[in-house]
Design a protein around this motif. Structure first.
Motif, mmCIF file in Angstrom:
data_model
loop_
_atom_site.group_PDB
_atom_site.id
_atom_site.type_symbol
_atom_site.label_atom_id
_atom_site.label_comp_id
_atom_site.label_asym_id
_atom_site.label_seq_id
_atom_site.Cartn_x
_atom_site.Cartn_y
_atom_site.Cartn_z
ATOM 1 N N HIS A 2 0.873 -1.376 0.013
ATOM 2 C CA HIS A 2 0.110 -0.146 -0.108
ATOM 3 C C HIS A 2 0.881 1.385 0.115
ATOM 4 O O HIS A 2 0.350 2.270 -0.294
ATOM 5 C CB HIS A 2 -0.838 -0.046 1.273
ATOM 6 C CG HIS A 2 -0.448 0.370 2.493
ATOM 7 N ND1 HIS A 2 -0.385 1.537 3.027
ATOM 8 C CD2 HIS A 2 0.380 -0.620 3.380
ATOM 9 C CE1 HIS A 2 0.177 1.576 4.234
ATOM 10 N NE2 HIS A 2 0.727 0.490 4.311
ATOM 11 N N LYS A 3 1.985 1.085 0.545
ATOM 12 C CA LYS A 3 3.067 2.126 0.473
ATOM 13 C C LYS A 3 3.258 2.704 -0.934
ATOM 14 O O LYS A 3 3.843 3.866 -1.037
ATOM 15 C CB LYS A 3 4.424 1.845 1.293
ATOM 16 C CG LYS A 3 3.886 1.686 2.834
ATOM 17 C CD LYS A 3 5.119 1.494 3.585
ATOM 18 C CE LYS A 3 4.745 1.008 4.953
ATOM 19 N NZ LYS A 3 5.670 0.020 5.601
ATOM 20 N N LEU A 4 3.195 2.172 -2.102
ATOM 21 C CA LEU A 4 3.428 2.391 -3.291
ATOM 22 C C LEU A 4 2.277 3.272 -3.957
ATOM 23 O O LEU A 4 2.427 4.024 -4.986
ATOM 24 C CB LEU A 4 3.529 1.133 -4.167
ATOM 25 C CG LEU A 4 4.724 0.092 -3.944
ATOM 26 C CD1 LEU A 4 4.525 -1.118 -4.764
ATOM 27 C CD2 LEU A 4 6.154 0.657 -3.917
ATOM 28 N N LEU A 5 1.099 3.257 -3.112
ATOM 29 C CA LEU A 5 0.155 4.040 -3.771
ATOM 30 C C LEU A 5 0.039 5.446 -3.293
ATOM 31 O O LEU A 5 0.150 5.756 -2.174
ATOM 32 C CB LEU A 5 -1.073 3.293 -3.386
ATOM 33 C CG LEU A 5 -1.708 2.245 -4.406
ATOM 34 C CD1 LEU A 5 -3.135 1.879 -4.197
ATOM 35 C CD2 LEU A 5 -1.299 2.587 -6.030
ATOM 36 N N ASP A 6 -0.627 6.438 -4.361
ATOM 37 C CA ASP A 6 -1.214 7.657 -4.008
ATOM 38 C C ASP A 6 -2.233 7.767 -4.854
ATOM 39 O O ASP A 6 -2.528 6.797 -5.775
ATOM 40 C CB ASP A 6 0.108 8.869 -4.159
ATOM 41 C CG ASP A 6 0.457 8.841 -5.634
ATOM 42 O OD1 ASP A 6 0.020 8.235 -6.585
ATOM 43 O OD2 ASP A 6 1.612 9.327 -5.878
ATOM 44 N N GLU A 7 -2.906 8.916 -4.562
ATOM 45 C CA GLU A 7 -4.350 8.956 -5.496
ATOM 46 C C GLU A 7 -4.108 8.834 -6.792
ATOM 47 O O GLU A 7 -4.804 8.253 -7.852
ATOM 48 C CB GLU A 7 -4.711 10.640 -4.837
ATOM 49 C CG GLU A 7 -6.367 10.354 -5.411
ATOM 50 C CD GLU A 7 -7.155 11.526 -4.692
ATOM 51 O OE1 GLU A 7 -6.389 12.501 -4.084
ATOM 52 O OE2 GLU A 7 -8.551 11.396 -4.699
ATOM 53 N N ARG A 48 -1.628 7.442 -8.851
ATOM 54 C CA ARG A 48 -1.195 6.116 -9.106
ATOM 55 C C ARG A 48 -2.542 5.201 -9.335
ATOM 56 O O ARG A 48 -2.766 4.363 -9.924
ATOM 57 C CB ARG A 48 -0.098 5.533 -8.308
ATOM 58 C CG ARG A 48 1.097 5.607 -8.768
ATOM 59 C CD ARG A 48 2.192 4.814 -8.194
ATOM 60 N NE ARG A 48 3.425 5.390 -8.725
ATOM 61 C CZ ARG A 48 4.680 5.070 -8.078
ATOM 62 N NH1 ARG A 48 4.527 4.093 -6.822
ATOM 63 N NH2 ARG A 48 6.017 5.158 -8.356
ATOM 64 N N THR A 49 -3.337 5.404 -8.294
ATOM 65 C CA THR A 49 -4.424 4.598 -7.933
ATOM 66 C C THR A 49 -5.453 4.846 -9.305
ATOM 67 O O THR A 49 -5.968 3.977 -9.890
ATOM 68 C CB THR A 49 -5.437 5.073 -6.656
ATOM 69 O OG1 THR A 49 -4.305 4.833 -5.398
ATOM 70 C CG2 THR A 49 -6.470 4.054 -6.421
ATOM 71 N N ALA A 50 -5.499 6.029 -9.577
ATOM 72 C CA ALA A 50 -6.373 6.598 -10.625
ATOM 73 C C ALA A 50 -5.752 6.053 -12.217
ATOM 74 O O ALA A 50 -6.478 5.387 -12.788
ATOM 75 C CB ALA A 50 -6.593 7.933 -10.857
ATOM 76 N N GLU A 51 -4.452 5.874 -12.258
ATOM 77 C CA GLU A 51 -3.831 5.550 -13.297
ATOM 78 C C GLU A 51 -4.117 3.854 -13.557
ATOM 79 O O GLU A 51 -4.486 3.483 -14.790
ATOM 80 C CB GLU A 51 -2.431 5.638 -13.367
ATOM 81 C CG GLU A 51 -1.628 6.457 -14.547
ATOM 82 C CD GLU A 51 -0.323 6.583 -14.305
ATOM 83 O OE1 GLU A 51 0.587 5.784 -14.800
ATOM 84 O OE2 GLU A 51 -0.049 7.365 -13.443
ATOM 85 N N TRP A 75 -10.031 6.357 -2.600
ATOM 86 C CA TRP A 75 -9.084 6.560 -3.714
ATOM 87 C C TRP A 75 -9.747 5.708 -4.869
ATOM 88 O O TRP A 75 -9.487 5.847 -6.093
ATOM 89 C CB TRP A 75 -7.690 6.390 -3.642
ATOM 90 C CG TRP A 75 -7.047 7.424 -2.892
ATOM 91 C CD1 TRP A 75 -7.494 8.650 -2.401
ATOM 92 C CD2 TRP A 75 -5.720 7.501 -2.375
ATOM 93 N NE1 TRP A 75 -6.415 9.431 -1.939
ATOM 94 C CE2 TRP A 75 -5.414 8.562 -1.637
ATOM 95 C CE3 TRP A 75 -4.803 6.428 -2.639
ATOM 96 C CZ2 TRP A 75 -4.163 8.888 -1.304
ATOM 97 C CZ3 TRP A 75 -3.405 6.678 -1.933
ATOM 98 C CH2 TRP A 75 -3.125 7.982 -1.047
ATOM 99 N N GLY A 76 -10.446 4.530 -4.300
ATOM 100 C CA GLY A 76 -10.870 3.538 -5.390
ATOM 101 C C GLY A 76 -10.119 2.255 -5.472
ATOM 102 O O GLY A 76 -10.223 1.298 -6.261
ATOM 103 N N VAL A 77 -9.229 1.953 -4.378
ATOM 104 C CA VAL A 77 -8.857 0.791 -4.190
ATOM 105 C C VAL A 77 -9.854 -0.243 -3.811
ATOM 106 O O VAL A 77 -11.021 0.011 -3.133
ATOM 107 C CB VAL A 77 -7.657 0.681 -2.970
ATOM 108 C CG1 VAL A 77 -7.514 -0.752 -2.443
ATOM 109 C CG2 VAL A 77 -6.345 1.345 -3.464
ATOM 110 N N ASP A 78 -9.956 -1.630 -4.276
ATOM 111 C CA ASP A 78 -11.018 -2.340 -4.460
ATOM 112 C C ASP A 78 -10.845 -3.153 -2.915
ATOM 113 O O ASP A 78 -12.095 -3.678 -2.566
ATOM 114 C CB ASP A 78 -10.850 -3.375 -5.639
ATOM 115 C CG ASP A 78 -11.323 -2.495 -6.954
ATOM 116 O OD1 ASP A 78 -12.413 -2.230 -6.956
ATOM 117 O OD2 ASP A 78 -10.560 -2.291 -7.607
#
Ligand code: G3P
Ligand code: MG
Length: 247
Positions: A194-199, A201-204, A229-232
């Motif tokens: 989860h540390k790899l994600l920001d808003e 990147r999530t959108a991309e 952010w949209g994480v499932d």
């Protein structure tokens, strides 16, 4: 064409029952179900004689009373080990479970499954193939298990063996080739630290049509943010802290 259906819940138990029971055991799965989980993640690998069982590490030392590389021992030796007492006295005598026993437990508790293919080093292709074939067979009357792996080769072998089962590529470090890799593997999802994600990147990733599962999130604020952010799905050790109201 990938089937984009996502039947899975937003909260997933890490290693069966998270940090509340010895990881990757039936006791952990029972506890996870009791605490309100609807889905579990666990790590599967091969014994020397080709049985599929649950264990995270290559070696037995950390989570059992055995030692050495687990994949170099036959199942009749592995089954004798205690995989519970390292965690606490109440789990004395807990065994390493076979994938078949885990499938039964999932059926019994109505739990969905994320089978992480965790090959012993050098056995990536064989493990991917054998686990996918067994998963197809063992889960035929349940929601299809989501197969994931850090090993590209294992997922590729799983794709060849049981192309209809959903796949997720696991990344612990960011990899700029994520699109190419998930496309080639026909992945439904990408599973990230989860540390790899920001808003952004999530959108991309969402834009590319991927579902996103993150691990390991044990703080409610972070879980909220990621889901917003949209994480499932969020893989957690601590449903007692995150709370089942996330469902
Ligand atoms: O599948 C998510 C997570 O389990 C990956 O990390 O090391 O706990 O298997 P690990
Ligand atoms: Mg895992």
């Amino acid at each position: 064409m990938i089937n984009r259906a996502w039947p899975y819940p937003p909260i997933v138990a890490h290693r069966g029952g998270g940090k509340l029971a010895p990881e990757n055991t039936l006791a952990a799965i029972d506890l996870g179900a009791q605490l309100g989980h609807l889905m579990i993640e666990f790590d599967a690998k091969l014994s020397q004689d080709g049985e599929i069982f649950l264990l995270h590490d290559d070696t037995l030392d950390r989570t059992s009373n055995g030692w050495g590389v687990a994949g170099q021992l036959p199942w009749d030796k592995l089954v004798q080990l205690d995989a519970g007492s390292w965690f606490g006295k109440t789990f004395d005598g807990e065994r390493l479970p076979l994938l078949a026993q885990v499938a039964d437990r999932c059926r019994q508790h109505r739990l969905m499954a994320n089978i992480e293919i965790k090959p012993t080093t050098g056995l990536e292709v064989e493990t991917g193939r054998v686990v996918a074939l067994a998963a197809r067979d063992l889960w035929q009357d349940q929601v299809a298990p989501l197969l994931s792996s850090f090993s590209y080769e294992a997922l590729e072998a799983a794709q060849k063996a049981a192309p209809e089962l959903p796949r997720g590529l696991l990344l612990h470090e960011w990899n700029d080739n994520w699109r190419q890799m998930t496309d080639a593997l026909g992945c439904l999802s990408i599973h990230l630290n989860h540390k790899l994600l920001d808003e952004q990147r999530t959108a991309e990733l969402k834009q590319a049509g991927l579902r996103i599962l993150v691990y390991t999130v044990n703080e409610p604020e972070r879980a909220h943010q990621l889901l917003q952010w949209g994480v499932d799905a969020i893989c957690t050790d601590r449903i007692d802290v995150i709370g089942p109201d996330f469902r």
